[in-house]
Design a protein around this motif. Structure first.
Motif, PDB file in Angstrom:
ATOM      1  N   ARG A 513      40.687  -0.088 -41.940  1.00  0.00           N
ATOM      2  CA  ARG A 513      39.655  -1.547 -41.879  1.00  0.00           C
ATOM      3  C   ARG A 513      39.983  -2.392 -43.042  1.00  0.00           C
ATOM      4  NH1 ARG A 513      36.804  -1.300 -37.218  1.00  0.00           N
ATOM      5  NH2 ARG A 513      35.774   1.225 -36.648  1.00  0.00           N
ATOM      6  N   LYS A 514      40.152  -3.499 -42.666  1.00  0.00           N
ATOM      7  CA  LYS A 514      40.065  -4.400 -43.857  1.00  0.00           C
ATOM      8  C   LYS A 514      39.239  -5.701 -43.559  1.00  0.00           C
ATOM      9  CE  LYS A 514      43.220  -6.335 -47.375  1.00  0.00           C
ATOM     10  NZ  LYS A 514      44.622  -6.503 -47.604  1.00  0.00           N
ATOM     11  N   GLY A 515      38.105  -5.942 -44.036  1.00  0.00           N
ATOM     12  CA  GLY A 515      37.450  -7.162 -43.800  1.00  0.00           C
ATOM     13  C   GLY A 515      37.103  -7.057 -42.359  1.00  0.00           C
ATOM     14  N   ASP A 516      37.399  -8.331 -41.528  1.00  0.00           N
ATOM     15  CA  ASP A 516      37.264  -8.280 -39.983  1.00  0.00           C
ATOM     16  C   ASP A 516      38.450  -7.948 -39.329  1.00  0.00           C
ATOM     17  OD1 ASP A 516      34.942  -9.737 -40.510  1.00  0.00           O
ATOM     18  OD2 ASP A 516      35.661 -11.552 -40.446  1.00  0.00           O
ATOM     19  N   TRP A 517      38.962  -6.810 -39.669  1.00  0.00           N
ATOM     20  CA  TRP A 517      40.073  -6.388 -39.255  1.00  0.00           C
ATOM     21  C   TRP A 517      40.236  -4.885 -39.144  1.00  0.00           C
ATOM     22  CZ3 TRP A 517      44.275  -9.375 -36.831  1.00  0.00           C
ATOM     23  CH2 TRP A 517      44.160 -10.656 -36.951  1.00  0.00           C
ATOM     24  N   THR A 518      40.878  -4.320 -38.031  1.00  0.00           N
ATOM     25  CA  THR A 518      40.898  -2.915 -37.753  1.00  0.00           C
ATOM     26  C   THR A 518      42.441  -2.659 -37.448  1.00  0.00           C
ATOM     27  OG1 THR A 518      38.474  -2.408 -36.940  1.00  0.00           O
ATOM     28  CG2 THR A 518      40.243  -1.085 -36.284  1.00  0.00           C
ATOM     29  N   ALA A 519      42.457  -1.519 -38.155  1.00  0.00           N
ATOM     30  CA  ALA A 519      44.214  -1.057 -37.755  1.00  0.00           C
ATOM     31  C   ALA A 519      44.122   0.264 -36.955  1.00  0.00           C
ATOM     32  CB  ALA A 519      44.939  -0.594 -39.137  1.00  0.00           C
ATOM     33  N   ILE A 520      45.115   0.330 -36.037  1.00  0.00           N
ATOM     34  CA  ILE A 520      45.527   1.662 -35.097  1.00  0.00           C
ATOM     35  C   ILE A 520      46.775   2.084 -35.238  1.00  0.00           C
ATOM     36  CG2 ILE A 520      43.448   1.151 -33.539  1.00  0.00           C
ATOM     37  CD1 ILE A 520      45.440  -0.181 -31.822  1.00  0.00           C
ATOM     38  N   TRP A 521      46.984   3.317 -35.027  1.00  0.00           N
ATOM     39  CA  TRP A 521      48.360   3.729 -34.883  1.00  0.00           C
ATOM     40  C   TRP A 521      48.986   3.335 -33.492  1.00  0.00           C
ATOM     41  CZ3 TRP A 521      50.246   4.288 -39.295  1.00  0.00           C
ATOM     42  CH2 TRP A 521      49.618   5.109 -40.341  1.00  0.00           C
ATOM     43  N   TYR A 522      50.276   2.641 -33.511  1.00  0.00           N
ATOM     44  CA  TYR A 522      50.684   2.070 -32.276  1.00  0.00           C
ATOM     45  C   TYR A 522      52.101   2.104 -32.446  1.00  0.00           C
ATOM     46  CZ  TYR A 522      50.722  -1.485 -28.588  1.00  0.00           C
ATOM     47  OH  TYR A 522      51.056  -2.331 -27.339  1.00  0.00           O
ATOM     48  N   LEU A 523      52.972   2.558 -31.445  1.00  0.00           N
ATOM     49  CA  LEU A 523      54.366   2.542 -31.532  1.00  0.00           C
ATOM     50  C   LEU A 523      54.780   3.120 -32.856  1.00  0.00           C
ATOM     51  CD1 LEU A 523      55.057  -0.624 -29.442  1.00  0.00           C
ATOM     52  CD2 LEU A 523      55.004   1.760 -28.650  1.00  0.00           C
ATOM     53  N   GLY A 524      54.276   3.978 -33.415  1.00  0.00           N
ATOM     54  CA  GLY A 524      54.915   4.595 -34.731  1.00  0.00           C
ATOM     55  C   GLY A 524      54.526   3.687 -36.011  1.00  0.00           C
ATOM     56  N   ARG A 525      53.785   2.795 -35.898  1.00  0.00           N
ATOM     57  CA  ARG A 525      53.164   2.052 -37.180  1.00  0.00           C
ATOM     58  C   ARG A 525      51.801   1.608 -37.112  1.00  0.00           C
ATOM     59  NH1 ARG A 525      57.755  -2.220 -36.684  1.00  0.00           N
ATOM     60  NH2 ARG A 525      58.560  -0.441 -35.509  1.00  0.00           N
ATOM     61  N   LYS A 526      51.279   1.133 -38.064  1.00  0.00           N
ATOM     62  CA  LYS A 526      49.957   0.425 -37.940  1.00  0.00           C
ATOM     63  C   LYS A 526      49.960  -0.859 -37.471  1.00  0.00           C
ATOM     64  CE  LYS A 526      47.326   2.077 -42.144  1.00  0.00           C
ATOM     65  NZ  LYS A 526      46.662   1.421 -43.429  1.00  0.00           N
ATOM     66  N   ALA A 527      48.982  -1.280 -36.537  1.00  0.00           N
ATOM     67  CA  ALA A 527      48.883  -2.481 -35.930  1.00  0.00           C
ATOM     68  C   ALA A 527      47.453  -2.975 -36.058  1.00  0.00           C
ATOM     69  CB  ALA A 527      48.976  -2.300 -34.539  1.00  0.00           C
ATOM     70  N   TRP A 528      47.267  -4.196 -36.495  1.00  0.00           N
ATOM     71  CA  TRP A 528      46.048  -4.702 -36.923  1.00  0.00           C
ATOM     72  C   TRP A 528      45.630  -5.714 -35.878  1.00  0.00           C
ATOM     73  CZ3 TRP A 528      43.346  -3.099 -41.179  1.00  0.00           C
ATOM     74  CH2 TRP A 528      44.338  -2.512 -42.304  1.00  0.00           C
ATOM     75  N   PHE A 529      44.183  -5.532 -35.579  1.00  0.00           N
ATOM     76  CA  PHE A 529      43.519  -6.537 -34.579  1.00  0.00           C
ATOM     77  C   PHE A 529      42.033  -7.046 -35.238  1.00  0.00           C
ATOM     78  CE2 PHE A 529      42.068  -2.600 -33.265  1.00  0.00           C
ATOM     79  CZ  PHE A 529      40.723  -2.764 -32.916  1.00  0.00           C
ATOM     80  N   HIS A 530      42.081  -8.303 -34.776  1.00  0.00           N
ATOM     81  CA  HIS A 530      40.574  -8.895 -35.091  1.00  0.00           C
ATOM     82  C   HIS A 530      39.511  -8.298 -34.630  1.00  0.00           C
ATOM     83  CE1 HIS A 530      38.262 -12.919 -36.104  1.00  0.00           C
ATOM     84  NE2 HIS A 530      38.448 -12.217 -37.127  1.00  0.00           N
ATOM     85  N   ASP A 531      38.613  -7.824 -35.476  1.00  0.00           N
ATOM     86  CA  ASP A 531      37.555  -6.953 -34.857  1.00  0.00           C
ATOM     87  C   ASP A 531      36.302  -7.252 -35.945  1.00  0.00           C
ATOM     88  OD1 ASP A 531      36.136  -4.982 -33.529  1.00  0.00           O
ATOM     89  OD2 ASP A 531      36.921  -3.450 -34.896  1.00  0.00           O
ATOM     90  N   PRO A 532      35.806  -8.420 -35.858  1.00  0.00           N
ATOM     91  CA  PRO A 532      34.792  -8.707 -36.761  1.00  0.00           C
ATOM     92  C   PRO A 532      33.414  -8.108 -36.429  1.00  0.00           C
ATOM     93  CG  PRO A 532      35.184 -10.668 -35.341  1.00  0.00           C
ATOM     94  CD  PRO A 532      36.128  -9.768 -35.092  1.00  0.00           C
ATOM     95  N   ALA A 533      32.427  -7.838 -37.494  1.00  0.00           N
ATOM     96  CA  ALA A 533      31.463  -6.916 -37.546  1.00  0.00           C
ATOM     97  C   ALA A 533      30.425  -7.782 -36.518  1.00  0.00           C
ATOM     98  CB  ALA A 533      30.812  -6.597 -38.500  1.00  0.00           C
ATOM     99  N   ALA A 534      30.466  -9.234 -36.441  1.00  0.00           N
ATOM    100  CA  ALA A 534      29.409  -9.983 -35.827  1.00  0.00           C
ATOM    101  C   ALA A 534      29.847  -9.775 -34.384  1.00  0.00           C
ATOM    102  CB  ALA A 534      29.401 -11.176 -36.162  1.00  0.00           C
ATOM    103  N   ASN A 535      30.973  -9.647 -33.929  1.00  0.00           N
ATOM    104  CA  ASN A 535      31.598  -9.576 -32.633  1.00  0.00           C
ATOM    105  C   ASN A 535      32.753  -8.718 -32.367  1.00  0.00           C
ATOM    106  OD1 ASN A 535      31.927 -10.424 -29.795  1.00  0.00           O
ATOM    107  ND2 ASN A 535      32.846 -12.446 -30.611  1.00  0.00           N
ATOM    108  N   ARG A 536      32.417  -7.410 -32.297  1.00  0.00           N
ATOM    109  CA  ARG A 536      33.468  -6.231 -32.099  1.00  0.00           C
ATOM    110  C   ARG A 536      34.277  -6.446 -30.993  1.00  0.00           C
ATOM    111  NH1 ARG A 536      34.586  -4.138 -37.245  1.00  0.00           N
ATOM    112  NH2 ARG A 536      32.787  -3.317 -37.954  1.00  0.00           N
ATOM    113  N   THR A 537      35.651  -6.098 -31.277  1.00  0.00           N
ATOM    114  CA  THR A 537      36.590  -5.990 -30.157  1.00  0.00           C
ATOM    115  C   THR A 537      36.994  -4.438 -29.974  1.00  0.00           C
ATOM    116  OG1 THR A 537      38.383  -6.809 -31.420  1.00  0.00           O
ATOM    117  CG2 THR A 537      37.425  -8.560 -30.114  1.00  0.00           C
TER     118      THR A 537
END
Length: 659
Positions: A513-537
């Motif tokens: 996690r970094k700020g409003d972003w969350t990373a997942i493992w995806y296709l053999g690499r890190k993938a980041w998506f916008h996931d702000p604490a006030a409005n989680r995705t």
């Protein structure tokens, strides 16, 4: 990712539920003006009901079944319907069937080349222009203005009541016949059962009540009337039609379902179509959700073409009516992967992935969910996103097929709402040590950039169940690269491109996690998506993960779980164990969906007595590797269970080191 501002939907819904059971109905959002003041959506329903003598509960419930009271920015539904009342413009020409290069059978040893079918079909009944005649409101305004649209729907119901020889009546029960005819199906053979089934759903909604905030912020409530029990149409016995020579439809009794068999015959040029029959029960692990990229009429006609392909059920948009084409024991050619085809049931929904954006009708959602819940119970298929999958979640079979795999039902299918209707809502984990996340944006607020819709290129801003994945925690960063889908280029924002998308209900291992972003493992690499604490995705999730066993630097990934060559008996050619172009590197984790036995269903003969299932001793683990499910050999990975707290700490430390 862009989200709609300003409306605290969760708080508003909490204030609206449970549904009101009596007393005055509260007013909601504004869409028009009366006496210089904004008129609420609730007031618009009340005024239209009074004007045309329709019970307000009937008008509200019919609209809820068609659109859930949404406006959809004046865009047409997948079946050319507009506005809260789903007024159908029969003059809209059908779109050309989108042709893809995927081989629907998915078996390279006996290819079934895709064809470009004739999908012309009779136009639907034009309720939009009929409403214009009845109200004097222009068709353009009926499309765009929700208040005018509601008035048009009330006028249509009153017109149906008159045509039945019934006077306006304050008793909702007296409107059952008019409600049954509202969807306007032109199929005389199935119309009786479909009409009754649609009306039953409308009156069930009146009994339970409903309350929600619409896509444009209007607050609408349908008070519950639990004592209401309308009569059924005398023709309702036609719901589950089957001839003496055909099986009864494999549907729950409450649904409108008929048997319309797919073609099974030898072809002049050799081979046969358009499916494989199988005598006896077969293992079923998946139910695959499709959209047909054409109309119900065209799909049911295509299923009867022996040169085309096949699936088990087709669902109609206007009223949720179902046609069954195959016995569930038979194998349809629908998913582009023979392993998945041989272990699945396929449902085709009327509509287009990119026409009308998100608007699949509530009637079709409900009918589909009831059917899937019934099939899942009967065939013991778990109700989760590892087993209830979209066609866009099916993997390619070999590296050569990855690029052309299908993309339906696409990002506008509301998976969260669908699982609520299935009775298995997608919920967050309360475990404070949860090491996975489930993608779960608020569908009403979540909007994403897409291109490739219709003729304009750019897609309108619509609610979506997906989030974009970037290679860095920034909207300006490139999308994550998919070497299978785009071997020489970058992932795109096309509505038909799932290379860098994660979808509602899919579970991934947390990578940082970094700020409003969350990373997942995806296709053999890190993938980041916008996931702000006030409005989680995303929400915390638990479940087993897999990672390469100690000593391996990477693990091969497969698109099917076939046995080793030694498992095949003499005379049955062994299927090649071709890995895909991806690998699972050491130090990465992926969610485990299930452990799959190594099997191959040997078909290819017109006589099903020659078919057989070859079983191997090598089990596979099904994982959520990218947007699609994939497989790894069980011997190549180790499973990290939920209760392995030491491993949890190691994962978190590893994620922090990689930030």
């Amino acid at each position: 990712m862009r989200r709609l501002p300003g409306i605290a939907v969760a708080a508003t819904l909490a204030a609206l539920t449970p549904p009101v059971t009596g007393g005055p109905v509260p007013a909601g959002g504004q869409t028009a003006r009366t006496h210089g003041m904004p008129e609420s959506r609730q007031a618009a329903f009340a005024r239209a009901a009074r004007t045309y003598g329709v019970p307000e509960s009937v008008l509200l419930a019919v609209s809820y079944m068609e659109s859930r009271w949404d406006v959809n920015d004046g865009l047409p539904s997948v079946s050319a319907g507009y506005g809260p009342m789903h007024l159908v413009d029969g003059r809209l020409g059908p779109e050309h069937h989108r042709r893809d290069a995927e081989d629907p059978r998915g078996d390279e040893r006996r290819p079934h080349p895709p064809v470009d079918p004739d999908t012309t079909a009779p136009p639907p009944r034009d309720t939009l222009h009929r409403a214009a005649e009845l109200t004097g409101i222009t068709p353009g305004r009926l499309r765009r203005d929700p208040v005018a649209n509601i008035e048009g729907g009330a006028a249509l119901l009153a017109d149906q009541q008159r045509r039945l020889g019934e006077p306006p009546d304050a008793d909702p029960v007296r409107w059952y016949g008019a409600v049954a005819r509202y969807p306007g199906t032109t199929d005389p053979g199935a119309s009786a059962g479909a009409a009754s089934s649609f009306a039953d759903e409308v009156y069930a909604t009146i009994r339970t009540g409903a309350a929600r905030v619409t896509d444009d912020g209007a607050r609408v409530v349908l008070p519950a009337a639990p004592g209401l029990s309308p009569p059924r149409l005398p023709t309702s016995a036609g719901q589950r039609r089957a001839s003496a020579a055909a099986p009864a439809p494999d549907c729950p009794p409450a649904l409108s379902c008929e048997w319309m068999p797919a073609a099974y015959q030898r072809l002049k040029q050799g081979g046969y179509g358009n499916h494989d029959r199988y005598d006896g029960p077969r293992p079923i692990d998946y139910i695959v959700i499709h959209d047909g990229e054409t109309s119900y009429d065209a799909m049911t006609r295509l299923a009867a073409d022996p040169t085309y392909l096949s699936w088990h059920f087709t669902l109609r948009s206007s009223d949720g009516h179902i046609a069954q084409h195959l016995r569930c024991s038979d194998i349809g050619w629908h998913a582009g992967n023979w392993y998945v085809n041989s272990r699945s049931i396929g449902l085709e929904h009327e509509g287009y992935l990119a026409r009308g954006g998100a608007w699949y009708t509530e009637a079709m959602y409900r009918s589909s969910a009831r059917l899937v819940a019934y099939l899942a119970r009967k065939y013991k298929v778990p109700l989760d996103r590892a087993h209830i999958i979209g066609h866009d979640n099916v993997p390619g079979t070999t590296p050569a097929t990855v690029r052309d795999m299908h993309s339906d039902p696409g990002p506008y299918w509301d998976w969260s709402h669908y699982f609520e209707l299935l009775g298995s809502p997608l919920t967050r984990s309360s475990d404070p040590t949860a090491r996975s996340v489930m993608i779960k944006p608020d569908y009403a607020l979540n909007q994403a950039r897409f291109t490739g819709c219709a003729k304009s290129g750019a897609c309108p801003a619509r609610s979506t169940s997906s989030v974009w994945l970037h290679d860095r925690p920034s909207e300006a960063a490139p999308l994550v690269k998919d070497i299978g889908k785009h071997p020489t280029g970058d992932s795109t924002y096309s509505v038909y491109d799932q290379a860098a998308l994660a979808s509602t209900g899919q579970r991934y291992a947390l990578a940082g996690r970094k700020g409003d972003w969350t990373a997942i493992w995806y296709l053999g690499r890190k993938a980041w998506f916008h996931d702000p604490a006030a409005n989680r995705t995303s929400v915390p999730a638990t479940g087993p993960l897999v990672t390469p066993r100690h000593g391996l630097t990477s693990v091969k990934v497969y698109g099917r779980a076939y046995p080793d060559a030694s498992a095949y008996p003499r005379g049955v050619p062994a299927q090649e164990l071709t890995p895909l172009q991806y690998t699972l590197p050491a130090g990465q984790f992926y969610s485990l969906g299930m452990t799959s036995p190594a099997t191959y269903l040997r078909a290819g003969a017109f006589d099903p007595s020659h078919h057989r299932i070859i079983r191997g001793d090598t089990p596979y683990r099904q994982i959520q590797f990218g947007h699609r499910i994939m497989f790894v050999r069980a011997a190549d990975v180790r499973v990290v269970p939920d209760n392995d707290r030491r491993q949890v700490a190691g994962m978190r430390a590893s994620a922090l080191r990689r930030r």
